[in-house]
Design a protein around this motif. Structure first.
Motif, mmCIF file in Angstrom:
data_model
loop_
_atom_site.group_PDB
_atom_site.id
_atom_site.type_symbol
_atom_site.label_atom_id
_atom_site.label_comp_id
_atom_site.label_asym_id
_atom_site.label_seq_id
_atom_site.Cartn_x
_atom_site.Cartn_y
_atom_site.Cartn_z
ATOM 1 N N ILE A 97 0.865 -1.172 0.000
ATOM 2 C CA ILE A 97 0.000 0.000 0.000
ATOM 3 C C ILE A 97 0.908 1.230 0.000
ATOM 4 O O ILE A 97 1.821 1.333 0.808
ATOM 5 C CB ILE A 97 -0.988 0.036 1.190
ATOM 6 C CG1 ILE A 97 -0.268 -0.154 2.527
ATOM 7 C CG2 ILE A 97 -2.081 -0.978 1.033
ATOM 8 C CD1 ILE A 97 -1.168 0.045 3.722
ATOM 9 N N GLY A 98 0.677 2.102 -0.944
ATOM 10 C CA GLY A 98 1.514 3.294 -1.029
ATOM 11 C C GLY A 98 2.970 2.992 -1.261
ATOM 12 O O GLY A 98 3.846 3.743 -0.817
ATOM 13 N N GLY A 99 3.266 1.894 -1.966
ATOM 14 C CA GLY A 99 4.646 1.577 -2.298
ATOM 15 C C GLY A 99 5.408 0.829 -1.227
ATOM 16 O O GLY A 99 6.587 0.499 -1.424
ATOM 17 N N ARG A 100 4.781 0.535 -0.096
ATOM 18 C CA ARG A 100 5.440 -0.240 0.966
ATOM 19 C C ARG A 100 4.496 -1.332 1.436
ATOM 20 O O ARG A 100 3.281 -1.159 1.439
ATOM 21 C CB ARG A 100 5.803 0.669 2.147
ATOM 22 C CG ARG A 100 6.968 1.604 1.869
ATOM 23 C CD ARG A 100 7.195 2.534 3.041
ATOM 24 N NE ARG A 100 6.192 3.582 3.099
ATOM 25 C CZ ARG A 100 5.937 4.333 4.152
ATOM 26 N NH1 ARG A 100 6.609 4.140 5.273
ATOM 27 N NH2 ARG A 100 5.025 5.270 4.109
ATOM 28 N N THR A 101 5.073 -2.457 1.866
ATOM 29 C CA THR A 101 4.208 -3.534 2.332
ATOM 30 C C THR A 101 3.520 -3.138 3.632
ATOM 31 O O THR A 101 3.990 -2.270 4.381
ATOM 32 C CB THR A 101 5.000 -4.833 2.568
ATOM 33 O OG1 THR A 101 5.917 -4.646 3.666
ATOM 34 C CG2 THR A 101 5.764 -5.253 1.320
ATOM 35 N N VAL A 102 2.403 -3.797 3.888
ATOM 36 C CA VAL A 102 1.668 -3.563 5.135
ATOM 37 C C VAL A 102 2.582 -3.815 6.332
ATOM 38 O O VAL A 102 2.629 -3.023 7.284
ATOM 39 C CB VAL A 102 0.423 -4.465 5.191
ATOM 40 C CG1 VAL A 102 -0.249 -4.392 6.562
ATOM 41 C CG2 VAL A 102 -0.564 -4.078 4.090
#
Length: 390
Positions: free
Chosen positions: A29-34
């Motif tokens: 999400i948003g370029g980074r993992t949760v």
């Protein structure tokens, strides 16, 4: 000196309700993992000593990627068949160097704030066992098998419970040891209650949502995008002269040519210009600062690692690459036949979608060193979105 506080991040589940694909804690999400967002939240909070992920061992590589470079994150431990078993495994893993307090948090709550973490630590220190709660805003009704609603409970007395749940370490460890066969206990507050402890409450945070369904991920993407309010653009420029050889490297693609490009690395002017542009968006110097030409390890090196390094620095700063644009200036070779391959390679190196990469080409109308076919130049621009920091 404050009490030593560790965090157990429960990340062993499969997240089946989130839809097909990899487990939800490893989705982006948003370029980074949760999971990375969750680990970053605790790594950036005051008073946290260690952060321990509890995972499915089959996902060790995914976890390692999510935790890379974060301070205080311990090597993960294997979880169990249930959430309770996973938490117990985490608690036991901390036993050799036990903390005073422990926070237990779901990996699928990536928007936990430093303020909520501080409240959790204070509540654990004061009460020994405490959980964050929110008042209900919807009316709750019972629906029996008849399909018609029946009277419901008093909403004013009900609360929804979040994580991180906060405890004195010895209290919750011993409580879990007593309840090894109580699979019906759904959270750590219930484990503590079953062991005879009173569990206090403290204010939760409406933003601290748990990602469960595909719709939750759509909302989370919007939330992540709203956090990236600092839009920055920077440029890069690079030149390399022709020399002996039978190909040039441009945009990570090997292109046959009657000459090579001279340079300490593989002289890929496109990747070098893009690297400088990305570094410029975060004020991190230039390519020569990170990869000095005087260092022999970079002689003949592939330039994809330079661009990958710059993209990683942007992500480490909490940023997201919105667009990369490169213009190649040369009389030859022809760029058109290789444009799409270059776009695809740049996108893969930077970890972004193909739609976010543009490659263009032009000549200098036989003027200057490029017009005389003495070398190749490249201009680049990078646009990134970063968290707003005053």
């Amino acid at each position: 000196m404050g009490l030593r506080t560790d965090v157990i991040v429960v990340a062993a589940g499969s997240g089946q309700r989130a839809g097909d694909g990899i487990p939800k804690q490893y989705r982006s999400i948003g370029g980074r993992t949760v999971l990375r967002r969750t680990l970053e939240a605790f790594a950036g909070s005051n008073g946290i000593r260690h952060i321990l992920p509890v995972i499915n061992p089959e996902h060790a590589a995914l976890c390692a990627d999510s935790a890379a470079g974060l301070p205080g994150v311990l090597a993960p431990v294997a979880g169990g068949a249930t959430r309770q078993a996973s938490v117990r495994a985490g608690l036991e893993a901390l036993a050799d160097d036990p903390p005073d307090l422990v926070l237990i948090h779901d990996a699928a709550r990536p928007f936990v704030s430093p303020r909520l973490v501080a409240r959790a630590i204070a509540a654990a220190e004061r009460h020994g066992a405490a959980v964050p709660v929110l008042a209900l805003v919807d009316t709750i009704k019972s629906v029996p098998e008849t399909g018609f609603i029946a009277s419901g409970p008093d909403r004013d007395a009900l609360r929804s419970v979040q994580t991180p749940q906060a405890f004195r370490y010895a209290l919750i460890r011993d409580a879990h040891r007593l309840q090894t066969h109580s699979a019906h206990l759904t959270d750590d507050a219930a484990v503590a209650e079953a062991a005879g402890h009173k569990v206090a409450v403290f204010p939760g945070d409406p933003a601290n949502v748990k990602l469960t369904t595909p719709e939750d991920f759509v909302t989370a993407e919007r939330t992540a995008a709203a956090d990236l309010l600092d839009v920055r653009t920077a440029t890069g420029f690079d030149v390399h002269a022709f020399g002996p050889g039978d190909h040039v490297m441009l945009g990570g693609v090997r292109i046959p040519h009657g000459f090579g490009l001279s340079g300490h690395s593989d002289a890929d002017v496109v990747l070098h210009a893009l690297t400088d542009a990305l570094l410029g968006t975060i004020g991190s110097g230039d390519i020569g600062h990170h990869f000095p030409p005087s260092d022999p390890q970079w002689k003949g090196a592939a330039s994809d690692q330079f661009l990958a390094h710059a993209a990683r620095l942007v992500r480490d700063a909490g940023g997201r690459i919105a667009h990369l644009d490169a213009t190649v200036i040369c009389e030859a070779p022809k760029i058109g036949p290789h444009r799409e391959a270059m776009r695809a390679r740049i996108a893969a190196i930077a970890g972004i979608s193909l739609a976010r990469v543009s490659v263009k080409a032009t000549t200098s109308e036989q003027l200057g060193f490029t017009g005389r076919r003495e070398g190749i130049a490249a201009l680049a621009a990078a646009t990134v979105r970063l968290p707003w920091i005053d």
